[in-house]
Design a protein around this motif. Sequence first.
Motif, PDB file in Angstrom:
ATOM      1  N   GLU A 377       0.827  -1.214   0.000  1.00  0.00           N
ATOM      2  CA  GLU A 377       0.000   0.000   0.000  1.00  0.00           C
ATOM      3  C   GLU A 377       0.856   1.257   0.000  1.00  0.00           C
ATOM      4  O   GLU A 377       0.550   2.229  -0.700  1.00  0.00           O
ATOM      5  CB  GLU A 377      -0.923  -0.027   1.220  1.00  0.00           C
ATOM      6  N   ASP A 378       1.969   1.255   0.786  1.00  0.00           N
ATOM      7  CA  ASP A 378       2.867   2.416   0.768  1.00  0.00           C
ATOM      8  C   ASP A 378       3.485   2.601  -0.615  1.00  0.00           C
ATOM      9  O   ASP A 378       3.633   3.734  -1.102  1.00  0.00           O
ATOM     10  CB  ASP A 378       3.977   2.241   1.814  1.00  0.00           C
ATOM     11  N   GLY A 379       3.862   1.466  -1.250  1.00  0.00           N
ATOM     12  CA  GLY A 379       4.427   1.567  -2.601  1.00  0.00           C
ATOM     13  C   GLY A 379       3.435   2.157  -3.581  1.00  0.00           C
ATOM     14  O   GLY A 379       3.800   2.983  -4.427  1.00  0.00           O
ATOM     15  N   ASN A 380       2.158   1.762  -3.486  1.00  0.00           N
ATOM     16  CA  ASN A 380       1.133   2.327  -4.370  1.00  0.00           C
ATOM     17  C   ASN A 380       0.961   3.824  -4.140  1.00  0.00           C
ATOM     18  O   ASN A 380       0.753   4.601  -5.074  1.00  0.00           O
ATOM     19  CB  ASN A 380      -0.194   1.597  -4.143  1.00  0.00           C
ATOM     20  N   THR A 381       1.026   4.232  -2.858  1.00  0.00           N
ATOM     21  CA  THR A 381       0.892   5.664  -2.541  1.00  0.00           C
ATOM     22  C   THR A 381       2.028   6.460  -3.166  1.00  0.00           C
ATOM     23  O   THR A 381       1.808   7.502  -3.808  1.00  0.00           O
ATOM     24  CB  THR A 381       0.885   5.862  -1.015  1.00  0.00           C
ATOM     25  N   PHE A 382       3.261   6.000  -2.991  1.00  0.00           N
ATOM     26  CA  PHE A 382       4.418   6.690  -3.588  1.00  0.00           C
ATOM     27  C   PHE A 382       4.329   6.661  -5.116  1.00  0.00           C
ATOM     28  O   PHE A 382       4.689   7.629  -5.789  1.00  0.00           O
ATOM     29  CB  PHE A 382       5.726   6.046  -3.134  1.00  0.00           C
ATOM     30  N   TYR A 383       3.834   5.544  -5.673  1.00  0.00           N
ATOM     31  CA  TYR A 383       3.696   5.425  -7.130  1.00  0.00           C
ATOM     32  C   TYR A 383       2.703   6.467  -7.662  1.00  0.00           C
ATOM     33  O   TYR A 383       2.936   7.115  -8.682  1.00  0.00           O
ATOM     34  CB  TYR A 383       3.235   4.012  -7.469  1.00  0.00           C
TER      35      TYR A 383
END
Length: 465
Positions: A377-383
């Motif tokens: 989820e953090d990776g999706n947010t940064f993406y």
Amino acid sequence: MQCFMCGAEVGNEKVCYNCGADILLYKQIVYTSYVFYNQGLEKAKVRDLSGAIEALKTSLQYYKYNTRARNLLGLCYYQVGDTVRAINEWVLSKNLQEEDNPTADRYLAEIENDPGLLTKLNSTIKKYNQAIEYCKAGSRDLAMIQLKKVISQNPNLVKAHQLLALLYIQDEKYADARKVLSAAAKIDSNNTTTIRYIHEVKELLKEQNTGKRRKKNDVFTFNDGNDTVIMNEHALRSMLDTTKTSLINIVLGLVVGLLICFFLIVPTVKDNMAEGNTDTILALNENLSEERDKNQELQEEIDKLKSSLSAYDETQDIPTSYENLLAAQNAHAAGDDAAAAESIQLVSKEVLGTAGKTAYDSLYTTLAPTIIQGYYEDGNTFYGDENYESAIVNFQTVVDIDEKYNNGAALFLLGDCYRLTGDSAKALECFNKVVELYPGNQWGRQAKVYIAADDTELSATEVGD
């Protein structure tokens, strides 16, 4: 001061009365940290923020629990416009000393009470990164516009002033560059990069001001009593030629005098000084040898202190790791797996005992799906925020644990982040793996499109060559 082994309060004793640990060396390390903290404080008072940051970082290398040094380091980062690092230092200070830490509480409360600060900070960082991209692409005008917006939102961001000054220098707008650099120098008076740019701009301004030459037919005027004489450059040179002979004679007289002084007087003086200099040189050599021996001893002592400090830091992590492990177990028992996942990631497994490692492995296996989901989820947010470097870190963590996570979604998004940051080799490696694992789902089909596009681009390049 507390004992590093058992946490008991100790005074001027060399040995802890409670556990018997030798705390003399530990005290010396802590006092060294306080010395560098005082140096950083003095430099911060005169706005030598760069020097203060270096001194405070050294202080924390000796003793990471020096809360005053960490809070002041965060304030120095805040003063130079690096708000993200400032918040990191204050949060870390609060975690290391949760009680009796009013300074960190006050700074963090001010940030929390300003709801628009984080949004403004995120916007500033995006504009600054966009300005860098414009610079790489050669669009200096667009980069200047973005940097001016950044400075208007965060006037203390020194690196934005420096980059804007460089762009002005490239456009030969040296007066504007000097103005921007002067503003940066007021924020951080001893920043070496700013000082170097200022010297460079001064030299360029000097060359620009003296670069204009007179034309051959320029007219010269001067007063001779009550009369004004007007003549061109050729006539003036003719008048000056009549004085050359006198000037040459004067110069020859000076040269002869210097030669007499050099060959007759200087040798006599040197002979008189040689005897006295010999004794002085011998004494200086002896002093130099003694100072070198002392320097060697001090260096050996510093190496011992650093080695001991490393061992103490590892020992100090033991109670913290057990506390986090216990907190993770309690949260899991209460059904709060999200809190349990956060706590168990703060545990240093290597400092645990056999029973602790067994409990850690069992609980980590149970919480692995929650941990992976958090990173995903953090990776999706940064993406979504186009912060691809941070997204790569999170997606790589997910793939390292389970490369098939979410039917290959994490592996595909990792490859896409590499593609968007220009790392084609790593991007193709991820896309090929997605096609191998899931050739028929949406991620596999999209990966095939990117692979085909890359092959087409490569073929076009070969034809062009």
